[in-house]
Design a protein around this motif. Structure first.
Motif, PDB file in Angstrom:
ATOM      1  N   ARG A  84       0.805  -1.220   0.000  1.00  0.00           N
ATOM      2  CA  ARG A  84       0.000   0.000   0.000  1.00  0.00           C
ATOM      3  C   ARG A  84       0.834   1.264   0.000  1.00  0.00           C
ATOM      4  N   ALA A  88       0.428   4.005  -2.731  1.00  0.00           N
ATOM      5  CA  ALA A  88      -0.101   5.308  -2.324  1.00  0.00           C
ATOM      6  C   ALA A  88       0.820   6.443  -2.741  1.00  0.00           C
ATOM      7  N   TYR A 478      -6.224   5.404   3.656  1.00  0.00           N
ATOM      8  CA  TYR A 478      -6.092   4.436   2.563  1.00  0.00           C
ATOM      9  C   TYR A 478      -7.373   4.330   1.729  1.00  0.00           C
TER      10      TYR A 478
END
Ligand code: ARG
Length: 560
Positions: A84, A88, A478
């Protein structure tokens, strides 16, 4: 980075190719389960095993890498978590540097798409029934351009037919050039309505109307001057609305443009043995295809709506060499499009398969009618102006010190009308409600525009972006980021399905995710790295929401 592609290529399962696997992979409803999931029941038949066992086996042989940080088998699903952080940071940087280009693509490069939309009728009121075709068509133009296509937006004007003879008769009896120039479209509607009342009592008026219509066709100067006047007045009036709605056309070639382009089409139909005579009229029999016949020429030799559409399709193919030609027209005309598409196919036009009727539902007003200047139709201009007025009232109440109130009310009011029309699947009928489209809560444009204004105030407060690497993300952050990452796919799907509502829904999802993040996570915190990371998220949301609204023809506002 296409994670689905990466996963499907890594999995390699005997008997299933990676494209098929790709299509099976979905996004779980909640990101705590994972970012991608493979429902293994889809493989049961091929692998002759239970989904639970398949998921277990696949999990055991899957090797994690720099992109995929976790793989788990749960109840017959194979769930993947991506790296992630890497995802990101890359995505956020990409969005902020791409700016207004974020979400665009070049898949359409070298391809042309014609979009026939709005297609108003001369001397007829522009009413709420035209809202959907206008805003759906305009959004599709912007979406396809964003994807690299060459787009030709066409307003196929309804500027042909005996009604123009009637209008000349009515004009000569009850109106004048001065009255038309002053009172414009409402004057034309007034005399047209009067004509119908009077002609009931005096049927000879219809003969006179036919005579004038013939004069228009034969190029008679006086009749054509009047016809051009009616056309000019109508176009000037609707243009005001097009400007408000950010709608533009590349061509205004309407029905009369095809006057001299139908004969070759009719000849070709005859040569190919497709024409049959029925009670003096020329038709193409479509019984074999379960449809009533398509009328090509009336018994007096005059052409019909379908004849003009066929000539228009041929002309567009020859002129633009389109890869696709879309017709954004209400479902009432489903049969018309099916018929003439079929006739073109029977003529051997292999490109008939590239003609698409983008059908949509009806719009009505919440409490039946409202008073308008012209009889029982609801003018689109009145709806937009009333929405702008109401928006101004709300601003006066909630934020009287706001600068540029009129400009903001205009953006909010027109945005509310457009968003309201594009909010649901296009084939559904819509009941338009002023209060609903202007509400700040719920699935509305003001809610999304307000979110952009909120981003602006965060950005103004936090100042310049600094270092942000190496921050641990929480779930609210997220959720915003993974929603941001969906934009590209959503834009493509909205083009593929001719469904701008996918973008409206997406804008609502992103606004909701951002507002949740905003409520739960303070942005201007002490820790510089966290602050910068959250500021970066905010900037990326502003960019993406602005791009989404722009594709729909909606403006954003700095403050609200
Ligand atoms: N002017 C027509 C109407 O108002 C719509 C035209 C749609 N476009 C077309 N190529 N037939 O019903």
């Amino acid at each position: 980075m296409d994670y689905k592609k990466h996963i499907s290529e890594k999995l390699s399962i005997d008997g299933v190719n990676s494209e098929e696997l790709y299509s099976f992979i979905e996004t779980p409803p909640n990101n705590e389960m994972g970012d991608f999931a493979l429902p293994c029941f889809k493989l049961s038949k091929i692998l002759r095993n239970s989904p639970v066992k398949i998921a277990e086996d696949l999990k055991n042989s899957f090797v994690l890498d720099q992109y995929i940080s976790d793989c788990n088998a749960v109840n017959g699903y194979l769930n993947f978590k991506i790296n992630r952080k890497g995802f990101a940071f890359n995505l956020l940087k990409e969005i902020v540097s791409a700016g207004e280009k974020y979400g665009s693509d070049d898949i359409g490069n070298g391809k042309t798409i014609c979009i026939d939309y709005s297609s108003i009728n001369i001397a007829k009121p522009f009413h709420i029934g035209h809202l959907s075709t206008t805003v759906i068509g305009s959004a599709l133009c912007k979406i396809y351009r964003f994807l690299g296509y060459k787009v030709v937006g066409i307003n196929h004007l309804g500027d042909y037919g005996t009604q123009f003879g009637k209008l000349i008769v009515a004009f000569k009896r009850w109106s004048s050039e001065q009255a038309v120039l002053e009172k414009r479209l409402s004057e034309l509607t007034r005399i047209y309505v009067k004509y119908h009342d009077e002609a009931k009592l005096d049927p000879s008026m219809d003969d006179e109307a036919r005579h004038y219509f013939k004069l228009i066709e034969d190029g008679d100067e006086e009749s054509n001057k009047l016809f051009e006047l009616f056309k000019k007045i109508t176009l000037e009036e609707v243009d005001k609305i097009y400007k408000l709605l950010n709608v533009e056309f590349d061509s205004y070639a309407g029905e009369s443009f095809y006057n001299d382009k139908m004969a070759p089409v009719v000849e070709e139909l005859k040569d190919k043995g497709l024409i049959k005579m029925s009670e003096g009229a020329s038709i193409v029999d479509l019984e074999e295809y379960g449809m009533p016949p398509c009328l090509i020429l009336k018994s007096d030799g005059s052409s019909l709506y379908a004849t003009r559409d066929m000539a228009a399709a041929v002309y567009r193919k020859n002129t633009y060499d389109f890869d696709k030609c879309l017709y954004v027209v209400a479902y009432q005309q489903n049969l018309h499009f099916k018929q003439f598409f079929k006739v073109l196919e029977l003529m051997g036009k292999e490109w008939a398969k590239d003609l698409v009727h983008v059908s949509y539902g009806m719009v009505s007003l919440e409490n039946g009618s409202m008073s308008t200047r012209s009889g029982n139709v609801v003018l689109l201009e009145d709806v937009i102006n009333k929405t702008i007025e109401k928006a101004l009232k709300v601003i006066e109440e909630k934020n009287p010190a706001l600068p540029d109130k009129d400009k903001i009310a205009k953006a909010v009011g027109t945005g509310a009308v457009i968003f309201g029309a594009l909010c649901n699947n296009k084939i559904k009928d819509i009941v338009f409600s002023y209060d609903r489209v202007l509400s700040f809560e719920g699935e509305t444009c003001p809610y999304v525009q307000y979110t952009v204004a909120r981003c602006n105030s965060v950005i103004a407060k936090c100042g310049e972006l600094g270092e942000f690497d190496d921050v641990d993300m929480n779930n609210d952050e997220y959720e915003v980021i993974s929603t941001l990452g969906r934009f590209r796919e959503v834009v493509k799907a909205s083009a593929e399905k001719y469904e701008p509502s996918l973008i409206t829904r997406y804008a609502l999802d992103l606004a909701t995710a951002f507002n949740k993040f905003y409520m739960n996570c303070k942005i201007a915190v002490e820790d510089e790295k966290v602050k910068n990371f959250r500021l970066l998220i905010t900037k990326a949301v502003k960019v993406t929401l602005t791009n989404a609204l722009t594709l729909l023809g909606i403006e954003t506002v700095e403050q609200m």
